[in-house]
Design a protein around this motif. Structure first.
Motif, PDB file in Angstrom:
ATOM      1  N   UNK A  27      -7.819   4.307   6.101  1.00 28.33           N
ATOM      2  CA  UNK A  27      -8.827   3.802   7.054  1.00 28.33           C
ATOM      3  C   UNK A  27      -9.692   2.689   6.495  1.00 28.33           C
ATOM      4  N   UNK A  28      -9.882   2.653   5.180  1.00 29.35           N
ATOM      5  CA  UNK A  28     -10.777   1.666   4.576  1.00 29.35           C
ATOM      6  C   UNK A  28     -10.170   0.271   4.524  1.00 29.35           C
ATOM      7  N   UNK A  29      -8.827   0.177   4.566  1.00 25.98           N
ATOM      8  CA  UNK A  29      -8.165  -1.126   4.417  1.00 25.98           C
ATOM      9  C   UNK A  29      -7.169  -1.436   5.524  1.00 25.98           C
ATOM     10  N   UNK A  30      -6.731  -0.415   6.264  1.00 25.40           N
ATOM     11  CA  UNK A  30      -5.647  -0.602   7.223  1.00 25.40           C
ATOM     12  C   UNK A  30      -4.280  -0.579   6.565  1.00 25.40           C
ATOM     13  N   UNK A  31      -4.231  -0.292   5.271  1.00 27.90           N
ATOM     14  CA  UNK A  31      -2.958  -0.273   4.553  1.00 27.90           C
ATOM     15  C   UNK A  31      -2.083   0.889   4.989  1.00 27.90           C
ATOM     16  N   UNK A  32      -0.794   0.631   5.150  1.00 25.91           N
ATOM     17  CA  UNK A  32       0.166   1.668   5.537  1.00 25.91           C
ATOM     18  C   UNK A  32       0.606   2.407   4.278  1.00 25.91           C
ATOM     19  N   UNK A  33       0.250   3.680   4.198  1.00 27.68           N
ATOM     20  CA  UNK A  33       0.600   4.494   3.031  1.00 27.68           C
ATOM     21  C   UNK A  33       2.006   5.067   3.162  1.00 27.68           C
ATOM     22  N   UNK A  34       2.434   5.325   4.393  1.00 25.03           N
ATOM     23  CA  UNK A  34       3.790   5.824   4.656  1.00 25.03           C
ATOM     24  C   UNK A  34       4.089   5.580   6.130  1.00 25.03           C
ATOM     25  N   UNK A  35       5.354   5.322   6.416  1.00 25.01           N
ATOM     26  CA  UNK A  35       5.811   5.197   7.795  1.00 25.01           C
ATOM     27  C   UNK A  35       7.265   5.668   7.824  1.00 25.01           C
ATOM     28  N   UNK A  36       7.454   6.866   8.345  1.00 27.21           N
ATOM     29  CA  UNK A  36       8.789   7.462   8.377  1.00 27.21           C
ATOM     30  C   UNK A  36       9.246   7.619   9.818  1.00 27.21           C
ATOM     31  N   UNK A  37      10.524   7.408  10.042  1.00 31.57           N
ATOM     32  CA  UNK A  37      11.109   7.556  11.370  1.00 31.57           C
ATOM     33  C   UNK A  37      12.406   8.337  11.227  1.00 31.57           C
ATOM     34  N   UNK A  38      12.635   9.222  12.175  1.00 32.70           N
ATOM     35  CA  UNK A  38      13.835  10.050  12.126  1.00 32.70           C
ATOM     36  C   UNK A  38      14.462  10.116  13.509  1.00 32.70           C
ATOM     37  N   UNK A  51      -1.701   5.570  17.558  1.00 39.09           N
ATOM     38  CA  UNK A  51      -2.450   6.832  17.481  1.00 39.09           C
ATOM     39  C   UNK A  51      -3.139   6.962  16.122  1.00 39.09           C
ATOM     40  N   UNK A  52      -2.431   6.603  15.046  1.00 37.41           N
ATOM     41  CA  UNK A  52      -3.021   6.658  13.705  1.00 37.41           C
ATOM     42  C   UNK A  52      -4.167   5.658  13.580  1.00 37.41           C
ATOM     43  N   UNK A  53      -3.995   4.476  14.167  1.00 40.71           N
ATOM     44  CA  UNK A  53      -5.041   3.452  14.091  1.00 40.71           C
ATOM     45  C   UNK A  53      -6.289   3.877  14.848  1.00 40.71           C
ATOM     46  N   UNK A  54      -6.105   4.573  15.974  1.00 36.55           N
ATOM     47  CA  UNK A  54      -7.273   5.069  16.717  1.00 36.55           C
ATOM     48  C   UNK A  54      -8.052   6.089  15.888  1.00 36.55           C
ATOM     49  N   UNK A  55      -7.322   6.877  15.087  1.00 39.56           N
ATOM     50  CA  UNK A  55      -7.989   7.836  14.197  1.00 39.56           C
ATOM     51  C   UNK A  55      -8.809   7.111  13.133  1.00 39.56           C
ATOM     52  N   UNK A  56      -8.318   5.965  12.676  1.00 36.92           N
ATOM     53  CA  UNK A  56      -9.072   5.168  11.701  1.00 36.92           C
ATOM     54  C   UNK A  56     -10.393   4.686  12.302  1.00 36.92           C
ATOM     55  N   UNK A  57     -10.356   4.268  13.567  1.00 37.86           N
ATOM     56  CA  UNK A  57     -11.576   3.797  14.229  1.00 37.86           C
ATOM     57  C   UNK A  57     -12.601   4.919  14.318  1.00 37.86           C
ATOM     58  N   UNK A 105      -6.577  -4.459  10.716  1.00 36.77           N
ATOM     59  CA  UNK A 105      -5.231  -4.484  11.288  1.00 36.77           C
ATOM     60  C   UNK A 105      -4.263  -3.791  10.341  1.00 36.77           C
ATOM     61  N   UNK A 106      -3.523  -2.794  10.812  1.00 37.22           N
ATOM     62  CA  UNK A 106      -2.574  -2.104   9.927  1.00 37.22           C
ATOM     63  C   UNK A 106      -1.582  -3.085   9.303  1.00 37.22           C
ATOM     64  N   UNK A 107      -1.327  -2.908   8.016  1.00 39.90           N
ATOM     65  CA  UNK A 107      -0.388  -3.789   7.320  1.00 39.90           C
ATOM     66  C   UNK A 107       0.134  -3.093   6.070  1.00 39.90           C
ATOM     67  N   UNK A 108       1.297  -3.540   5.631  1.00 38.76           N
ATOM     68  CA  UNK A 108       1.940  -2.922   4.472  1.00 38.76           C
ATOM     69  C   UNK A 108       1.654  -3.652   3.170  1.00 38.76           C
ATOM     70  N   UNK A 109       1.542  -4.965   3.225  1.00 39.74           N
ATOM     71  CA  UNK A 109       1.438  -5.765   2.003  1.00 39.74           C
ATOM     72  C   UNK A 109      -0.019  -5.947   1.607  1.00 39.74           C
ATOM     73  N   UNK A 110      -0.342  -5.513   0.381  1.00 38.86           N
ATOM     74  CA  UNK A 110      -1.697  -5.643  -0.149  1.00 38.86           C
ATOM     75  C   UNK A 110      -1.883  -6.980  -0.851  1.00 38.86           C
ATOM     76  N   UNK A 111      -0.821  -7.506  -1.458  1.00 32.59           N
ATOM     77  CA  UNK A 111      -0.924  -8.770  -2.180  1.00 32.59           C
ATOM     78  C   UNK A 111       0.437  -9.369  -2.452  1.00 32.59           C
ATOM     79  N   UNK A 112       0.438 -10.669  -2.725  1.00 35.39           N
ATOM     80  CA  UNK A 112       1.655 -11.419  -3.039  1.00 35.39           C
ATOM     81  C   UNK A 112       1.476 -12.032  -4.411  1.00 35.39           C
ATOM     82  N   UNK A 142       0.824  -1.209   0.000  1.00 35.92           N
ATOM     83  CA  UNK A 142       0.000   0.000   0.000  1.00 35.92           C
ATOM     84  C   UNK A 142       0.861   1.263   0.000  1.00 35.92           C
ATOM     85  N   UNK A 143       2.153   1.112   0.180  1.00 37.53           N
ATOM     86  CA  UNK A 143       3.034   2.268   0.301  1.00 37.53           C
ATOM     87  C   UNK A 143       2.960   3.178  -0.919  1.00 37.53           C
TER      88      UNK A 143
END
Length: 670
Positions: A262-273, A460-466, A475-482, A237-238
């Motif tokens: 919010x519709x799929x739980x797909x992670x569109x971006x996840x950045x850490x610094x 915190x992001x997942x609570x916003x989805x709810x 459940x948040x996840x990165x992979x949409x398909x294999x 989903x990235x």
């Protein structure tokens, strides 16, 4: 006499025949039944060249390859075949000395025995490979083996994509011998979570050798060869452009950004610094760079999106409002006559807003983030008359928070996720020896997302989805398909289950809270995050940041937090942003989230907004890590420094961004 001689002759003949038969039988055994010599002859004449498969490629949501493969070469040795090698020349090529050469040869013999190939020098540089390829016949026992190596075309997504490394003895043992020395396995991120999918299957090519140990062709025309089978690709989903923008906006800062669909739980971006270039952990310099990154006190390899523990601050308030509304403790018309302080308990609680009427209703209290209003809400929640005592009130509150996905791992398809903390009666009993009541939580700041409450940006992001979905999430996840996925695949099934929680809370109750969250952006604490033409619901947070030193509490720079989703009518993105030591939620977290929302929903930014990107990216909010003081709310909680000095004056300057500071001598707690 003649009879005696005849008998002796017969005995001798019998002995000779017996010996002959034994010799014939042994020859038959050695040449036909026993494979020992045949195996030895095979080893001398044939070289089994391992063919490593290409690992699966990882694509973003638009089909762009964000993780690909290039070919490099390993130098492999079979110790018992090493004869008359010009070690001086070979050591010169590899840049090692004779002692190191002998050590590697000895280690190879210990690991795999003398007759099995073993890794001698991994991932050779192009120059070394070319020189060895021309002269490999000079070094009997050594050969070059292709190795697909990861490459990151966008230099982004290091924390979520992960990296591969050589399988160590522990991994080999756990695999039951499936992995061998020299194999590379996923060690972090998606590389680790989807190792079984990405790895593929090894192949073997048998090549004939001449008496000079040169490879001269295929053995048996390749009839015994097995082909390497490439790993399967991942479709995620990235959004790589959104990911790169998030990483740019966090440059020079400590914090994290998590964006979900919010519709799929797909992670569109996840950045850490702080961040690092994922290409640093691929290729010949991998080990050197890994050592440097691990020892970096800024912890650039820590994924703060799933492991950073922060008090959510006022981003908790929409959840607190929903709980109180559902329990009938407040109504949309509830108000609090706040003049800057809450006096409901013995210990006054300060409120950042002082203008009259800013908490005249729930909607206004959310828009202006009234601490007094929500301090009163948590007190009412703990003292809920529907329960017999504060212990049951706190337990009921925790049940709601658990349903919001707080205080436990979300189950994202990344390793090492942290679960955060939602306090219960056990924790307060331990802290206060059982002597606590609702004012204990109110005074500690539980009603404004502080005290013992800790959450990851992902939670915190997942609570916003709810909230955006009015009571459900995936459940948040990165992979949409294999690629090649079929109905028997189970890896992704759990991410397609709709979790309906808090569905007993009516849509009208959700609408009251989301209206207040929209007001936050329209005319409340985050007006600077407003996007013309997009109705965004949000909540700012300014999480207090304290440390305890010699029994005293010291206030450091606040964490800037922000959570939002948009559009309100049909939510397509939910974002949580935490920037450590950056001040109010509106100062940095809100503008960062606003830019990301606009980029995702409109796929572009105006010239004026691009200037804002450059302005934020150029702002340094990085603390002086050489004088790092560890505090409970910090994302890198693994380091604990104590007894720095009894003179705390330096603490007030400690976290001022961009200001060089030489700290006193530190002692590490053991």
């Amino acid at each position: 006499m003649a009879t005696f001689n005849q008998s002796r002759t017969n005995i001798i003949r019998l002995i000779l025949i017996t010996v002959f038969l034994i010799i014939v039988a042994q020859l038959f055994n050695l040449q036909v039944l026993s494979g020992k010599y045949r195996k030895d002859a095979f080893r001398n004449a044939v070289f089994p060249k391992v063919k490593y498969p290409d690992r699966g490629i990882i694509f973003d949501r638009k089909g762009k390859a964000i993780l690909n493969n290039v070919i490099m070469y390993d130098l492999v040795v079979t110790p018992n075949e090493v004869k008359t090698v010009d070690t001086t020349e070979l050591c010169s090529l590899l840049g090692i000395d004779l002692t190191e050469f002998n050590k590697r040869l000895h280690d190879a013999r210990i690991r795999n025995g003398g007759y099995r190939p073993s890794l001698f020098a991994p991932l050779l540089s192009e120059v070394v490979h070319v020189r060895l390829d021309e002269n490999i016949w000079k070094y009997p026992g050594f050969t070059l083996v292709e190795r697909p190596v990861r490459v990151y075309p966008y230099n982004a997504g290091a924390h979520i994509l992960g990296y591969i490394g050589e399988a160590d003895s522990a991994i080999i043992k756990r695999s039951g011998g499936f992995y061998r020395t020299g194999d590379y396995v996923g060690r972090a991120g998606l590389e680790n979570s989807y190792e079984s999918v990405l790895m593929g299957q090894r192949g073997v090519e048998y090549l004939l050798k001449d008496n000079h140990n040169r490879l001269v062709g295929s053995y048996e025309n390749g009839s015994d060869d097995t082909a390497a089978i490439a790993g399967r690709n991942l479709r995620t989903y990235l959004d790589i452009e959104l990911q790169m923008l998030a990483e740019k906006l966090l440059r020079g800062k400590v914090g994290a950004v998590v964006a979900l669909d919010p519709k799929t739980g797909g992670v569109l971006a996840m950045a850490s610094s702080p961040n690092f270039n994922p290409n640093d952990l691929a290729g010949a310099a991998r080990q050197k760079n890994y050592s440097r990154l691990v020892l970096d006190v800024a912890s650039p390899m820590l994924n703060r999106g799933i492991k950073g523990l922060y008090p959510p601050g006022s981003t908790y308030k929409p959840m607190g409002a929903l709980i109180a509304l559902e329990e009938g403790l407040i109504t949309p018309a509830s108000s609090y006559d706040c003049h800057g302080t809450y006096y409901g308990c013995n210990r006054p609680q300060n409120c950042t807003e002082k203008q009259p009427g800013h908490a005249a209703s729930l909607r206004l209290a959310i828009a202006w983030s009234c601490n007094s209003f929500f301090s009163d809400v948590i007190k009412k929640t703990i003292d809920n008359p529907a329960y017999n005592n504060p212990r049951q009130g706190l337990t009921a509150w925790k049940t709601y928070m658990t349903a919001f996905g707080m205080g436990h791992r979300t189950g994202i398809d990344l390793p090492s996720e942290d679960g955060g903390n939602i306090p219960d009666t056990t924790q307060y009993d331990k802290a206060y020896r059982g002597l606590w009541n609702s004012c204990t939580m109110t005074g500690g700041g539980l009603g404004i997302g502080q005290d013992k409450m800790l959450a990851t940006p992902l939670q915190i992001a997942n609570s916003a989805c709810i909230i955006a979905n009015k009571g459900y999430y995936y459940t948040p996840h990165l992979v949409a398909g294999i690629d090649g996925e079929n109905e028997t695949d189970t890896l992704l099934k759990k991410y397609r289950i709709k979790h309906e929680v808090l569905t007993h809370i009516s849509p009208e109750v959700y609408n009251v809270v989301t209206a207040g969250m929209q007001d936050v952006v329209e005319h409340g604490t985050a007006k600077n995050a407003r996007i013309a033409g997009i109705n965004m619901c949000a909540k700012t947070g300014t999480a207090q940041n304290k440390i305890m030193l010699d029994g005293n509490s010291f206030e450091l720079y606040n964490h800037s937090t922000f959570v939002c989703f948009a559009p309100r009518e049909d939510p397509r993105i939910a974002i949580a942003v935490v920037v450590e030591n950056a001040g109010s939620g509106a100062s940095f977290a809100a503008p960062i989230a606003s830019l990301l929302v606009e980029k995702y929903l409109r796929d572009s930014l105006s010239t004026e907004r691009l200037k804002k990107v450059e302005e934020i990216a150029a702002t340094n909010k990085m603390p002086d890590y050489l004088g790092r003081v560890q505090y409970k709310a910090d994302s890198t909680r693994g380091f604990q420094w104590f007894k720095l000095t009894k003179d705390s004056s330096y603490i007030r300057n400690y976290l001022k961004p961009g200001k060089p500071y030489t700290p006193p001598v530190l002692r590490r707690k053991r």
